[in-house]
Write an enzyme that holds these catalytic residues in place. Sequence first.
Site, mmCIF file in Angstrom:
data_model
loop_
_atom_site.group_PDB
_atom_site.id
_atom_site.type_symbol
_atom_site.label_atom_id
_atom_site.label_comp_id
_atom_site.label_asym_id
_atom_site.label_seq_id
_atom_site.Cartn_x
_atom_site.Cartn_y
_atom_site.Cartn_z
ATOM 1 N N CYS A 161 0.798 -1.234 0.000
ATOM 2 C CA CYS A 161 0.000 0.000 0.000
ATOM 3 C C CYS A 161 0.826 1.278 0.000
ATOM 4 C CB CYS A 161 -0.976 -0.027 1.162
ATOM 5 S SG CYS A 161 -1.980 -1.521 1.104
ATOM 6 N N HIS A 292 -3.213 7.959 5.965
ATOM 7 C CA HIS A 292 -3.445 6.626 5.406
ATOM 8 C C HIS A 292 -4.863 6.197 5.794
ATOM 9 C CE1 HIS A 292 -2.249 3.064 3.400
ATOM 10 N NE2 HIS A 292 -2.345 2.286 4.449
ATOM 11 N N HIS A 326 -10.046 1.760 0.093
ATOM 12 C CA HIS A 326 -8.591 1.629 0.142
ATOM 13 C C HIS A 326 -8.138 1.054 -1.198
ATOM 14 C CE1 HIS A 326 -4.579 1.198 1.212
ATOM 15 N NE2 HIS A 326 -4.633 0.373 2.244
#
Lengths: 409, 285
Positions: A161, A292, A326
């Site tokens: 990620c 995040h 996400h």
Amino acid sequence: MTPLAVSAWTATTAVGRGNAALLAALEQDRTGLRPNDFTTEPLETFIGRVEGIEALAWPAHWAHLDCRNNRLAWLGATADGFADAVAAACARHGAHRVALVLGTSTASIGASEEAYATLGTDGLFPPALRHAELHTPHSTGHFLAQALGIDGPSVTVSTACSSSAKVFAQAERMLRLGLVDAAVVGGADTLCGSVLFGFNSLELVSRTPCRPFDPARDGISLGEAAGFALLERADAPGARDARAWLLGHGESSDAHHMSSPHPDGLGARLALEAALRRAGLAPGEVDYINLHGTASQMNDRVEAAVVASLFPAHVGASSTKGWTGHTLGAAGIVEAVVCLLALESGFRPGTLNARSLDPACGPQLRLAGEHATTHIALTQSFGFGGNNCVLAFGSAARPGTARPGGPRA
Amino acid sequence: MSATLDVRVAGIGLWSPRLPGWALACDVLHGRADAPATPLPRVSPALLAPTERRRAPDTVAIALEAAARACEMAGIAPASIPSVFASTHGDLPISDYMCTTLASTPRLLSPTRFHNSVHNAAAGYWTIGTGCVQASTALTAWGDTFACGLLEAASQAVADGTPVLLVAYDVAAKGPLATVTHSEGMLAAALVLLPGGPGTGSLPAAAPIRPRGLRLALRAGRAGNVQDAGHGERAAAGAWAGLVAGNAMLPCLRLMAALAHGEAALLGLNVGRGCHLELRLEAGT
């Protein structure tokens, strides 16, 4: 470091294709999340699915490169005139002086999944998927270099990620060293069984739209996205005017666990401090931080505590995962574009779907978006393997910096 | 502005079932020893906790072995330097497992295999095993993976004035995936690069070898027109190639063979559609 000009950017997410759709959704608090209609096997969750991938007209001469990730990458790269900006950069600098540094986590594993689900009785992939370039993690970099006409180094960063945040750091090094004159950075990640059922196996997937930093948050919503930016040295011959500046980047490792963040946010803190140091910024100079903020219990608690301890109260911070989900390997570039849009438009998004804030959150965390002049924005990306990256961007109009040759760091 | 990057190779690691270790590989290359007649079982990653060692994927085991040996040769503490992990295809057996399971029983996917499926799994285990909080990255560029990894490692070394670890590895393809993605056996190579050309800076006190200067430059055009200047280097790589036949990381062998030989060498490795990396390796002693 000497700031780099960001001369073009674009993002395509579940809220729509291109920058205008993203900014409008952020301003109007309109989510792109919807009930999962992607997997054949039912999985109760919400997803950020991009419209228009299946319907995209795909050129016959690219038939051997046809997969969801390449389609999404092309849908994204042709938004906002980005592919034209790349062509112009190749013409200005020479195509071999332009690099492609792409981030992805999923790459085109979806094509391999599809091949396994439709194996012939001979045990072979169906003919349409018998192409080696579809079943390797550089698939989309390989495709985009051809599609965009880039002849310089073409490489894929795949650090889960943080992938498409780290591409900015790698490209900055190449530009700083004079190896190339411009770099296309970005990434593309698509929904696929691997990530939906993979995160499900880790019990990290929420059944409802994700609620970053809400005390009642119960997991992530997965999404897909593609986004890109064009970086150039401000002093390169023919470099265009900066629309914004890349001021710094910081990379670190947690050295803790493959899928859980360090409980004290050690790596996150190191990456943040490195980015600020490289940019020559004090924490109080930052206007906005795109977090995040995945809405997993652990990430948000750790990240909230790091931000609360490092930044003064006037610094605004939020997570935009409630709009896009996400997007994993594409999260870095999508959230970099959110920062770039905040710098250009003066709109800082809030935190969609969260109704209240976790007690770990400091005064920096914002539920509601706000219009406010924004000169410095950070974005944080943390990946599996404890892989962290923080980027710092500055507006073109940052006081005392808008002059030929770039701002003072 | 056409830049060159000057680094020095201070540490080397190599592991493959029939080339288990750099010293033996050099001996095999020089005809001083025979390669093991049968492939050795994969190494145990001593850096990991005992419970992790057995279940660590092959990719992780061989990458960590080569990495640890390269740091050891350079006399550099692994926790002190950033790392670049390069793999053409990543963990092919896990890709086969994931695709097989998803096609039949997606809800039974193993969470451990899922988090080990990320391309940076070896990088993650390396930083966890060594307690390294420095930057770590994981790259791929299909057939140009080794060259792109080398370019990024040298860039980090020169841009930030730090030693950098490069680890390049691939394992065998498995299952239906093996019908389109070709890689056999196991091969991991690692280098520790120091910033600066020959004679620059100070060496780690423990460095047991004299680092060899390596100059990198990006050149326009594909690498086909670059001649190998190292005498016998091509033939030597060919001898090794027979022991690691079919592995996707074979492109690393040209530089590794040049390092095993003493002569200066000039190599070209592609890094893009229209550019290549020119490598000038100084003679060893």
